[in-house]
Design a protein around this motif. Structure first.
Motif, PDB file in Angstrom:
ATOM      1  N   ILE A   4       0.719  -1.131  -0.081  1.00  0.00           N
ATOM      2  CA  ILE A   4       0.007  -0.076   0.017  1.00  0.00           C
ATOM      3  C   ILE A   4       0.942   1.159  -0.101  1.00  0.00           C
ATOM      4  CG2 ILE A   4      -0.189  -0.156   2.558  1.00  0.00           C
ATOM      5  CD1 ILE A   4      -3.087   1.177   2.253  1.00  0.00           C
ATOM      6  N   PHE A   5       1.959   1.244   0.643  1.00  0.00           N
ATOM      7  CA  PHE A   5       2.841   2.357   0.890  1.00  0.00           C
ATOM      8  C   PHE A   5       3.642   2.479  -0.780  1.00  0.00           C
ATOM      9  CE2 PHE A   5       3.349   2.377   5.489  1.00  0.00           C
ATOM     10  CZ  PHE A   5       2.120   3.037   5.726  1.00  0.00           C
ATOM     11  N   SER A   6       3.995   1.469  -1.260  1.00  0.00           N
ATOM     12  CA  SER A   6       4.606   1.639  -2.701  1.00  0.00           C
ATOM     13  C   SER A   6       3.368   2.236  -3.652  1.00  0.00           C
ATOM     14  CB  SER A   6       4.728   0.421  -3.177  1.00  0.00           C
ATOM     15  OG  SER A   6       6.009  -0.215  -2.746  1.00  0.00           O
ATOM     16  N   ILE A  30      -2.744   8.576   8.107  1.00  0.00           N
ATOM     17  CA  ILE A  30      -3.964   8.995   8.089  1.00  0.00           C
ATOM     18  C   ILE A  30      -4.827   8.896   9.471  1.00  0.00           C
ATOM     19  CG2 ILE A  30      -4.570   6.423   7.776  1.00  0.00           C
ATOM     20  CD1 ILE A  30      -5.774   9.221   5.434  1.00  0.00           C
ATOM     21  N   ASN A  31      -4.113   8.142  10.291  1.00  0.00           N
ATOM     22  CA  ASN A  31      -4.565   8.059  11.731  1.00  0.00           C
ATOM     23  C   ASN A  31      -3.731   8.589  12.773  1.00  0.00           C
ATOM     24  OD1 ASN A  31      -6.380   5.131  10.793  1.00  0.00           O
ATOM     25  ND2 ASN A  31      -7.302   6.757  11.578  1.00  0.00           N
ATOM     26  N   PRO A  32      -3.545  10.057  12.834  1.00  0.00           N
ATOM     27  CA  PRO A  32      -2.135  10.546  13.626  1.00  0.00           C
ATOM     28  C   PRO A  32      -2.654  10.582  15.023  1.00  0.00           C
ATOM     29  CG  PRO A  32      -3.695  12.340  12.599  1.00  0.00           C
ATOM     30  CD  PRO A  32      -4.311  11.131  12.202  1.00  0.00           C
ATOM     31  N   THR A  38       3.863  12.341  10.670  1.00  0.00           N
ATOM     32  CA  THR A  38       4.357  11.847   9.256  1.00  0.00           C
ATOM     33  C   THR A  38       4.765  10.502   9.182  1.00  0.00           C
ATOM     34  OG1 THR A  38       4.542  14.288   8.662  1.00  0.00           O
ATOM     35  CG2 THR A  38       5.812  12.846   7.419  1.00  0.00           C
ATOM     36  N   LEU A  39       4.782   9.713   8.171  1.00  0.00           N
ATOM     37  CA  LEU A  39       5.573   8.613   7.753  1.00  0.00           C
ATOM     38  C   LEU A  39       6.559   8.899   6.729  1.00  0.00           C
ATOM     39  CD1 LEU A  39       2.664   6.175   7.644  1.00  0.00           C
ATOM     40  CD2 LEU A  39       3.859   6.844   9.658  1.00  0.00           C
ATOM     41  N   VAL A  40       7.769   8.444   6.916  1.00  0.00           N
ATOM     42  CA  VAL A  40       8.690   8.503   5.913  1.00  0.00           C
ATOM     43  C   VAL A  40       9.353   6.982   5.469  1.00  0.00           C
ATOM     44  CG1 VAL A  40      11.273   8.880   5.369  1.00  0.00           C
ATOM     45  CG2 VAL A  40       9.967  10.385   6.857  1.00  0.00           C
ATOM     46  N   LEU A  87       4.159  -2.814  12.521  1.00  0.00           N
ATOM     47  CA  LEU A  87       3.383  -4.120  12.642  1.00  0.00           C
ATOM     48  C   LEU A  87       2.307  -4.336  11.967  1.00  0.00           C
ATOM     49  CD1 LEU A  87       3.641  -3.956  16.734  1.00  0.00           C
ATOM     50  CD2 LEU A  87       4.939  -5.738  15.142  1.00  0.00           C
ATOM     51  N   GLU A  88       1.909  -3.125  11.403  1.00  0.00           N
ATOM     52  CA  GLU A  88       0.674  -3.053  10.513  1.00  0.00           C
ATOM     53  C   GLU A  88       1.064  -3.063   9.087  1.00  0.00           C
ATOM     54  OE1 GLU A  88      -2.078   0.111  11.772  1.00  0.00           O
ATOM     55  OE2 GLU A  88      -2.768   0.398   9.597  1.00  0.00           O
ATOM     56  N   VAL A  89       1.871  -2.451   8.569  1.00  0.00           N
ATOM     57  CA  VAL A  89       2.214  -2.355   6.889  1.00  0.00           C
ATOM     58  C   VAL A  89       3.622  -2.864   6.897  1.00  0.00           C
ATOM     59  CG1 VAL A  89       2.518  -0.660   5.246  1.00  0.00           C
ATOM     60  CG2 VAL A  89       0.629  -0.252   6.810  1.00  0.00           C
ATOM     61  N   ILE A  94       9.355   5.250   9.108  1.00  0.00           N
ATOM     62  CA  ILE A  94       9.796   5.925  10.353  1.00  0.00           C
ATOM     63  C   ILE A  94       8.529   7.104  10.544  1.00  0.00           C
ATOM     64  CG2 ILE A  94      11.334   7.667  11.415  1.00  0.00           C
ATOM     65  CD1 ILE A  94      13.324   6.389   9.433  1.00  0.00           C
ATOM     66  N   HIS A  95       7.930   6.731  11.726  1.00  0.00           N
ATOM     67  CA  HIS A  95       7.205   7.639  12.269  1.00  0.00           C
ATOM     68  C   HIS A  95       7.672   8.898  12.810  1.00  0.00           C
ATOM     69  CE1 HIS A  95       3.429   4.851  12.836  1.00  0.00           C
ATOM     70  NE2 HIS A  95       4.597   3.999  12.579  1.00  0.00           N
ATOM     71  N   LEU A  96       7.280  10.077  12.270  1.00  0.00           N
ATOM     72  CA  LEU A  96       7.960  11.497  12.969  1.00  0.00           C
ATOM     73  C   LEU A  96       6.759  12.023  13.266  1.00  0.00           C
ATOM     74  CD1 LEU A  96      10.172  12.750   9.904  1.00  0.00           C
ATOM     75  CD2 LEU A  96      11.006  11.574  11.913  1.00  0.00           C
TER      76      LEU A  96
END
Ligand code: AMP
Length: 131
Positions: A4-6, A30-32, A38-40, A87-89, A94-96
């Motif tokens: 999904i991220f690709s 999407i669920n902050p 932000t996701l990198v 764990l999900e995707v 990296i979560h910022l």
């Protein structure tokens, strides 16, 4: 099959884009858990962050640092916190997270409810500060 991220990085699934270069892509979660979360991700598909080779991991962190500087410029926060779970995707990310206090990094609770318009505004502000 692409993750999904690709698909997000390729523009096949919509997102609130924050930054991009030839190797990495950043977009709002999407669920902050906090405003500006932000996701990198690497554009290359790798499941586990710590399977990325050292040189690329260094470049990914340098990219994340530039995103964090942009977050700091537009969101009131003491720090930008960093978390890695995955764990999900199954596509390394990296979560910022702009934080004022420790509990702002809590992933187990209720997520913020932000409209698409609000997310869009935040993403635009961060994107405009990205250098
Ligand atoms: P984890 O894999 O445990 O690090 O969590 C995956 C994160 O990706 C969660 O915080 C989700 O809210 C986020 N997420 C999942 N799908 C999307 C999406 N389509 N757009 C933005 N964020 C997403």
């Amino acid at each position: 099959m692409a993750t999904i991220f690709s698909k997000i990085a390729a523009g096949e699934i919509p997102c609130h884009k924050v930054a991009e270069n030839e190797e990495f892509f950043a977009f709002l979660d999407i669920n902050p858990v906090a405003v500006g979360h932000t996701l990198v991700i690497p554009k290359k598909e790798v499941d586990y962050l710590f399977d990325i080779d050292d040189a690329m991991l260094g470049r990914m962190m340098a990219f994340a640092k530039r995103v964090a500087r942009a977050q700091e410029a537009v969101i009131t926060c003491k720090r930008v916190g960093l978390a890695v779970m995955g764990l999900e995707v199954p596509h390394a990310h990296i979560h910022l997270i702009p934080i004022q206090k420790e509990s702002d990094m809590y992933f187990g609770g209720a997520k913020l409810k932000l409209s698409a318009e609000e997310l869009d505004k935040i993403a635009t502000q961060i994107r405009n500060e990205f250098k």
